[in-house]
Design a protein around this motif. Structure first.
Motif, PDB file in Angstrom:
ATOM      1  N   ILE A  62       0.873  -1.177   0.000  1.00  0.00           N
ATOM      2  CA  ILE A  62       0.000   0.000   0.000  1.00  0.00           C
ATOM      3  C   ILE A  62       0.912   1.229   0.000  1.00  0.00           C
ATOM      4  CG2 ILE A  62      -1.666   1.358   1.322  1.00  0.00           C
ATOM      5  CD1 ILE A  62      -3.006  -1.146   2.185  1.00  0.00           C
ATOM      6  N   ASN A  63       0.743   2.057  -0.999  1.00  0.00           N
ATOM      7  CA  ASN A  63       1.547   3.270  -1.141  1.00  0.00           C
ATOM      8  C   ASN A  63       0.624   4.458  -0.896  1.00  0.00           C
ATOM      9  OD1 ASN A  63       3.476   5.166  -1.925  1.00  0.00           O
ATOM     10  ND2 ASN A  63       2.986   4.954  -4.117  1.00  0.00           N
ATOM     11  N   SER A  64       0.695   5.042   0.288  1.00  0.00           N
ATOM     12  CA  SER A  64      -0.238   6.121   0.623  1.00  0.00           C
ATOM     13  C   SER A  64       0.517   7.390   0.987  1.00  0.00           C
ATOM     14  CB  SER A  64      -1.136   5.695   1.786  1.00  0.00           C
ATOM     15  OG  SER A  64      -0.377   5.572   2.974  1.00  0.00           O
ATOM     16  N   THR A  65      -0.204   8.452   1.182  1.00  0.00           N
ATOM     17  CA  THR A  65       0.359   9.738   1.593  1.00  0.00           C
ATOM     18  C   THR A  65      -0.398  10.176   2.843  1.00  0.00           C
ATOM     19  OG1 THR A  65       0.928  10.259  -0.685  1.00  0.00           O
ATOM     20  CG2 THR A  65       0.747  12.130   0.808  1.00  0.00           C
ATOM     21  N   SER A  66       0.276  10.895   3.738  1.00  0.00           N
ATOM     22  CA  SER A  66      -0.345  11.354   4.992  1.00  0.00           C
ATOM     23  C   SER A  66      -1.760  11.847   4.738  1.00  0.00           C
ATOM     24  CB  SER A  66       0.432  12.518   5.603  1.00  0.00           C
ATOM     25  OG  SER A  66       1.759  12.175   5.828  1.00  0.00           O
ATOM     26  N   LEU A 144       3.390  -1.212   3.902  1.00  0.00           N
ATOM     27  CA  LEU A 144       2.449  -0.093   3.911  1.00  0.00           C
ATOM     28  C   LEU A 144       3.287   1.158   4.130  1.00  0.00           C
ATOM     29  CD1 LEU A 144      -0.757   0.065   6.178  1.00  0.00           C
ATOM     30  CD2 LEU A 144       0.253   1.971   4.986  1.00  0.00           C
ATOM     31  N   ARG A 145       3.375   1.996   3.099  1.00  0.00           N
ATOM     32  CA  ARG A 145       4.174   3.201   3.278  1.00  0.00           C
ATOM     33  C   ARG A 145       3.277   4.429   3.290  1.00  0.00           C
ATOM     34  NH1 ARG A 145       7.264   3.011  -2.547  1.00  0.00           N
ATOM     35  NH2 ARG A 145       7.985   1.060  -1.640  1.00  0.00           N
ATOM     36  N   ILE A 146       3.694   5.408   4.081  1.00  0.00           N
ATOM     37  CA  ILE A 146       2.973   6.684   4.103  1.00  0.00           C
ATOM     38  C   ILE A 146       3.986   7.758   3.728  1.00  0.00           C
ATOM     39  CG2 ILE A 146       1.462   8.220   5.381  1.00  0.00           C
ATOM     40  CD1 ILE A 146       0.936   5.997   7.375  1.00  0.00           C
ATOM     41  N   ASN A 147       3.804   8.321   2.538  1.00  0.00           N
ATOM     42  CA  ASN A 147       4.691   9.386   2.064  1.00  0.00           C
ATOM     43  C   ASN A 147       4.314  10.705   2.709  1.00  0.00           C
ATOM     44  OD1 ASN A 147       5.979   7.706  -0.072  1.00  0.00           O
ATOM     45  ND2 ASN A 147       3.883   7.644  -0.844  1.00  0.00           N
ATOM     46  N   SER A 148       5.284  11.579   2.776  1.00  0.00           N
ATOM     47  CA  SER A 148       5.057  12.917   3.310  1.00  0.00           C
ATOM     48  C   SER A 148       4.226  13.711   2.303  1.00  0.00           C
ATOM     49  CB  SER A 148       6.417  13.576   3.501  1.00  0.00           C
ATOM     50  OG  SER A 148       6.358  14.541   4.484  1.00  0.00           O
TER      51      SER A 148
HETATM   52  C1  LIG Z   1       3.685   6.185  -4.399  1.00  0.00           C
HETATM   53  O1  LIG Z   1       2.898   7.338  -4.309  1.00  0.00           O
HETATM   54  C2  LIG Z   1       3.613   8.531  -4.572  1.00  0.00           C
HETATM   55  C3  LIG Z   1       2.687   9.700  -4.253  1.00  0.00           C
HETATM   56  O2  LIG Z   1       1.482   9.560  -4.913  1.00  0.00           O
HETATM   57  C4  LIG Z   1       4.111   8.521  -6.000  1.00  0.00           C
HETATM   58  O3  LIG Z   1       4.866   9.682  -6.248  1.00  0.00           O
HETATM   59  C5  LIG Z   1       4.995   7.290  -6.209  1.00  0.00           C
HETATM   60  O4  LIG Z   1       5.385   7.195  -7.549  1.00  0.00           O
HETATM   61  C6  LIG Z   1       4.259   6.042  -5.812  1.00  0.00           C
HETATM   62  N1  LIG Z   1       5.189   4.923  -5.828  1.00  0.00           N
HETATM   63  C7  LIG Z   1       4.865   3.746  -6.333  1.00  0.00           C
HETATM   64  C8  LIG Z   1       5.912   2.707  -6.273  1.00  0.00           C
HETATM   65  O5  LIG Z   1       3.774   3.526  -6.805  1.00  0.00           O
END
Ligand SMILES: *[C@@H]1O[C@H](CO)[C@@H](O)[C@H](O)[C@H]1NC(C)=O
Ligand SMILES: *[C@@H]1O[C@H](CO)[C@@H](O)[C@H](O)[C@H]1NC(C)=O
Ligand SMILES: *[C@@H]1O[C@H](CO)[C@@H](O)[C@H](O)[C@H]1NC(C)=O
Ligand SMILES: *[C@@H]1O[C@H](CO)[C@@H](O)[C@H](O)[C@H]1NC(C)=O
Ligand SMILES: *[C@@H]1O[C@H](CO)[C@@H](O)[C@H](O)[C@H]1NC(C)=O
Ligand SMILES: *[C@@H]1O[C@H](CO)[C@@H](O)[C@H](O)[C@H]1NC(C)=O
Length: 556
Positions: A62-66, A144-148
């Motif tokens: 899961i690739n999420s943002t705060s 599960l990552r939460i990007n800034s």
């Molecule tokens: C994860 O999400 C970020 C922010 O939406 C995006 O810039 C990035 O490319 C994504 N990474 C992947 C591996 O999907």
């Protein structure tokens, strides 16, 4: 709903398995539909049953943002009840989505449940895993990552790419066999059979596909979590150093390390620069503190690489004093901003007065001839009615008693263990000190749901109030898991400002399965929606409250 209809519904939903959209004025939503099923894998060369999510082992990232809203519709296609837990996700005001038996009914086979939660005011590297029935021994975990958020500065340059590294010990026995061993109560599940990195182990004969690739001269972020069952692991990159940048949701002071001890349940983010001769290198994870070290390896390949990795694996440290010293080198970066724009250090935890000290002692003993693990002499059992539901329906009296353990721990020398639901009542917004004292010969790893805490000290010996003079009251890292070495203690500080029912547990799967866990009930006296959400309308009910109408919601 019939099996066939369930399957057709799932098929329909899977066509659009990940979707993102924004509703006006609301934080963006991420939607997932997950099919949980059995499958066969052979990571150690022996075919064995695993639990897959959408056919994958490990499960999807899961690739999420705060502040994103995350919606995961989980379809349980196993023949047993199933539940997912989001390790390190704080679920502000919302323990309803924590995915523990104290907060949720398990999802019955052939049915689905939709988790809805917000990754509010958090950044960092986390993972999810199945929380019941020893399912974690079979998979169903993932990153599960939460990007800034874009506007909040991150204290390092954007890496070239961002990789998830799930390391863990692995057993070739199925989760049902392991469960039978523990249920019989006569012995432990003993030693693991191997160590996997992202579900694999490199053979090292030149035929392995790389786990990750790096362009020469570029810097990459690796998010490393120990998703295993019991073994602490040491992680290292052959020929490269790691710059530590984040730990369980906090930006750290960026020290360089040759290797990192990652205890069960812990996560670290490191930066690694491809600044060596272009060829393959091993990423190595090996067991710590157990005889007959097990080693897991993966290949990192330079895109312009010529040649295989050297067979010489970098050596691991020995002994736990090394590990303790490494813990002491971890510092919070006081000037960096994490999920919110204000610097991390603006929260001065060191100057808040402690209102309560809770001492927790782990022990193991036989009860009626069966092995049980305990905290302060109580080995937790899960009532059929989730504790949180019992509280919400005002039926706690019929399900559990609050505060059956003492803050002081069991009487000196007492080894007896009682089986009961273990629930500690904490006053909303109290600033509390928790001491974990380990008088056993094995290492412990403790985790608290719903919060992060300041890991202010770990020391050998026994705790006493005068040890407070050695606490790090300035820049201890705010995190959610802490290890305790043999015959040692650890101290944490936190403010209980997140109303809900929160699990505190040993991350070692046997200890936890056999009772080494408790719940902390934090109720806001106002029972107001400002402090805690209502029970969700798709809630699964079981036990005493099955079929009952939902009580009147909390007022505003
Ligand atoms: C994860 O999400 C970020 C922010 O939406 C995006 O810039 C990035 O490319 C994504 N990474 C992947 C591996 O999907
Ligand atoms: C879910 O997984 C099971 C087992 O792999 C499979 O039989 C079923 O078709 C899957 N359902 C969908 C909708 O993909
Ligand atoms: C099961 O999935 C359906 C279809 O998305 C959804 O409407 C329903 O709310 C889900 N059930 C639960 C308990 O979340
Ligand atoms: C801490 O964060 C600041 C501000 O973002 C950054 O400039 C600095 O390099 C970081 N310090 C260390 C020691 O990592
Ligand atoms: C903390 O306790 C000390 C000593 O009891 C007292 O002097 C001080 O005012 C307290 N501080 C706060 C912020 O309550
Ligand atoms: C929990 O603690 C609060 C505050 O100390 C107290 O008011 C309440 O009565 C306690 N509840 C139970 C059930 O012990």
């Amino acid at each position: 709903m019939g099996r066939l209809m369930f399957s057709a519904l799932l098929q329909f939903l899977c066509l659009s398995s990940v979707a993102v959209w924004t509703v006006r004025g609301e934080d963006p939503y991420l939607f997932f539909v997950w099919n949980v099923s059995y499958g066969t894998i052979s990571p150690l060369g022996v075919p064995q049953q695993a639990i897959l999510i959408n056919g994958q082992f490990p499960g999807p990232n899961i690739n999420s943002t705060s502040n994103n809203n995350v919606v995961v519709n989980v379809f349980n296609n196993l023949d047993e009840p199933f539940l997912l837990h989001w390790n390190g996700i704080q679920h502000r005001k919302n323990s309803w989505q924590d995915g523990q038996l104290g907060t949720n009914c398990p999802i019955p086979p052939g049915t689905n449940y939709t988790y809805r939660f917000q990754v509010k005011d958090q950044i960092g590297s986390f993972f999810y895993y199945p929380s019941i029935g020893l399912h974690r021994a079979a998979g169903a975990f993932g990153g599960l990552r939460i990007n800034s958020r874009l506007l909040i500065p991150v204290p390092y340059a954007d890496p070239e790419d961002d990789y998830t590294v799930l390391i863990g010990d692995w057993f070739t026995k199925s989760h049902t066999t392991l469960r039978k061993i523990l249920d019989s109560g006569v012995r432990s599940i003993a030693r693991p059979n191997g160590v996997l990195i992202n579900g694999k182990i490199a053979k090292g004969d030149g035929t392995d596909d790389p786990l990750f690739t790096m362009k020469p001269g570029k810097t990459y972020k690796y998010r490393i979590c120990n998703v295993g069952l019991k073994a602490s692991l040491n992680l290292r990159f052959q020929g490269h150093t790691m710059k530590l940048v984040e730990m369980e949701g906090s930006h750290t002071v960026q020290n360089e390390y040759q290797s990192l001890d990652v205890h069960v349940g812990q996560c670290f983010s490191v930066l690694v620069t491809a600044d060596q001769e272009p060829k393959d290198y091993y990423l190595v994870a090996s067991t710590r503190f157990i005889k007959n070290v097990l080693v897991g390896k993966g290949i990192i390949r330079y895109t312009n690489g010529k040649g295989p990795a050297s067979p010489e694996i970098p050596e691991a440290p020995t002994g736990w004093i090394w590990s303790l010293n490494q813990f002491r080198s971890f510092r919070w970066n006081l000037t960096a901003s994490a999920a919110r724009p204000n610097p991390q250090g603006s929260y001065r935890y060191g100057s808040i007065n402690i209102t309560r000290t809770i001492k927790l002692f782990n022990s193991v003993s036989k009860v009626d001839g069966k092995l049980r693990y305990a905290i302060n002499g109580v080995s937790h059992i899960d009532p059929e009615t989730p504790l949180k539901h019992a509280e919400y329906f005002r039926l706690s009296d019929k399900v559990f008693k609050y505060n059956i353990i003492s803050d002081e721990g069991p009487p000196e020398g007492s080894t007896s263990i009682t089986l009961a639901p273990n629930v500690v009542n904490v006053t909303f917004r109290n600033f509390v000190e928790i001491i974990f004292e380990n008088r056993e010969k094995s290492i412990q790893s403790w985790h608290l749901d719903g919060y992060s805490f300041f890991a202010v000290a770990i020391e050998p010996g026994r705790w006493s109030p005068d040890k407070r003079s050695n606490y790090n009251l300035l820049d201890a890292v705010s995190r959610h898991t802490i290890q305790v070495y043999p015959n040692s203690w650890a101290a944490i500080f936190l403010t209980f400002d997140n109303a809900g029912m929160w699990n505190l547990r040993s991350e070692l799967i046997e200890d936890r399965y056999l009772g080494q866990q408790l719940y902390i009930s934090v109720l806001s006296p106002a029972l107001s929606l400002r402090d805690e959400y209502n029970i969700p309308d798709n809630v699964l009910l079981c036990g005493l409250v099955k079929g009952m109408p939902l009580p009147k919601p909390y007022s505003i």
